[in-house]
Write an enzyme that holds these catalytic residues in place. Structure first.
Site, PDB file in Angstrom:
ATOM      1  N   ASP A   9       0.844  -1.192   0.000  1.00 46.13           N
ATOM      2  CA  ASP A   9       0.000   0.000   0.000  1.00 46.13           C
ATOM      3  C   ASP A   9       0.882   1.246   0.000  1.00 46.13           C
ATOM      4  OD1 ASP A   9      -2.317   1.433  -0.135  1.00 46.13           O
ATOM      5  OD2 ASP A   9      -3.008   0.964   1.867  1.00 46.13           O
ATOM      6  N   ASP A  23       1.100   7.056   4.644  1.00 42.82           N
ATOM      7  CA  ASP A  23      -0.292   7.451   4.422  1.00 42.82           C
ATOM      8  C   ASP A  23      -0.852   8.158   5.649  1.00 42.82           C
ATOM      9  OD1 ASP A  23      -0.191   6.320   1.935  1.00 42.82           O
ATOM     10  OD2 ASP A  23      -1.675   4.745   2.315  1.00 42.82           O
ATOM     11  N   ARG A  57       0.875   9.558  -6.577  1.00 45.82           N
ATOM     12  CA  ARG A  57       0.579   9.928  -5.186  1.00 45.82           C
ATOM     13  C   ARG A  57       1.802  10.499  -4.475  1.00 45.82           C
ATOM     14  NH1 ARG A  57      -3.473   5.112  -2.941  1.00 45.82           N
ATOM     15  NH2 ARG A  57      -4.958   5.212  -4.679  1.00 45.82           N
TER      16      ARG A  57
END
Length: 365
Positions: free
Chosen positions: A199, A203, A253
């Site tokens: 992932d 984050d 991202r």
């Protein structure tokens, strides 16, 4: 050697020295940015200093509530247990008021990550992170392994579940966090093509903010930093500063940012082949004096019904392809003074960031 040749050599050496000094003299590694707001970030300052060499030791001190610690990480620390026996553990939940600092250039969390949830005042510095060792030992065709591996994941593709697949996951009401001089990586995304196997590198979601991420090296990954888990995950004080980070060979991202305010300055982004700063859902991001090279979609807004915005200031783009247009303009509210750390000459950002980002570089030598 005749006098003329000698003078030419001396002149060349002088120009070389001037060039080196122009981009590398005295970079300032002090904490700046949103982590200095909201009461500031001091980590475990004033607490007991301990040195850890095992996962169990790190977990013990990092997870201790109501106690300040300066935790020094020595060497490689791996998760505990076994993939084969289905009892592997690789997540450490950091409690408030902790500093976790790698010793030298060898501190490495190999197959383990940090979760910061409902915690405050945390510093993570000078540590390498990767979950590649977990991904490499999952047997081919493996069925689900609870909390370790999912055969189909969220999108029908295999997914590592250790630490929710993130290297650092920040969630809940977590505030005042400084991540500095760390390295985050997985596998070369051109070769390992499953974008969901791992992932995020770092984050952030929920009501978390007042974070600074500085002088870090992010590389070899698909999805770097998801800020806001969905278009409904918005928070007024989601305020994050990204500065002097080196991003290399990443799909996208860098970051994907939903809602509120961000400051993205003096970063060097190289070979970001999907998109760099994706501002979404009314976010306002100051994108200032960054060096973008061999990349696609440097600053844009895509994949949300509500677009984001950007304040674009003096960035350098070298061999970049912007198929997506820049987002609408905004004026970001930046309350702190960052003049002491700002690299004023954008053309110097590439060299200074490449030289001083990552582990083992806490002193400007």
């Amino acid at each position: 050697m005749n006098n003329k040749i000698f003078k030419v050599i001396i002149s060349a050496l002088f120009l070389f020295a001037v060039t080196i000094r122009s981009y590398s003299q005295n970079p300032n590694f002090s904490i700046v940015g949103f982590a200095t707001e909201n009461g500031g970030t001091t980590g475990g300052q004033g607490g007991e200093e301990v040195t850890v060499t095992t996962f169990a030791e790190l977990k013990k001190y990092a997870e201790t509530e109501n106690t300040k610690y300066v935790i020094k990480v020595a060497g490689t620390i791996t998760g505990t247990g076994s993939i084969v026996d289905k009892n592997y553990a690789g997540s450490i939940k950091i409690a408030s008021n902790k500093s976790i600092i790698g010793i030298g250039n060898k501190a490495f969390l190999d197959g383990a990550g940090f979760t910061i949830k409902d915690a405050k005042n945390i510093i993570v510095q000078n540590v390498r992170f990767s979950l590649v060792s977990v991904g490499k030992v999952i047997p081919a065709g493996s069925e689900d392994i609870p909390k370790i591996y999912s055969k189909l994941g969220d999108e029908g593709r295999p997914q590592i579940l250790v630490n929710s697949g993130d290297l650092i996951s920040i969630s809940g009401a977590s505030t005042n966090i400084w991540i500095d001089h760390c390295e985050f990586f997985e596998e070369n995304p051109y070769e390992q093509k499953n974008q969901d196997l791992y992932d995020g590198l770092v984050d952030v979601k929920d009501s978390s903010g007042f974070i600074t991420i500085s002088w870090c090296y992010f590389h070899d990954h698909h999805k770097c930093s998801l800020i806001g888990s969905s278009d409904k995950d918005l928070f007024t004080d989601r305020k994050i500063t990204f500065h002097h980070n080196y991003y290399k060979t990443i799909q996208e991202r860098v970051p994907l940012y939903r809602g509120a305010t961000a400051h993205f300055f003096n970063n060097y982004c190289e070979d970001i082949y999907g998109g760099i700063v994706n501002s979404r859902v009314n976010a306002c991001i100051r994108v200032e004096k960054n060096y973008f090279e061999n990349s696609k979609n440097t600053v844009y807004s895509k994949n949300s019904k509500i677009s984001g915005n950007a304040e674009i200031i003096d960035n350098k783009e070298v061999n970049c392809n912007n198929k997506e247009s820049y987002p609408a303009a905004c004026t970001a509210v930046i309350p702190y003074d960052y003049s002491s750390v700002l690299t004023n000459k954008t053309s110097d950002v590439e060299k200074i960031v490449e030289r001083y980002s990552g582990v083992g570089k806490l002193s400007a030598k």
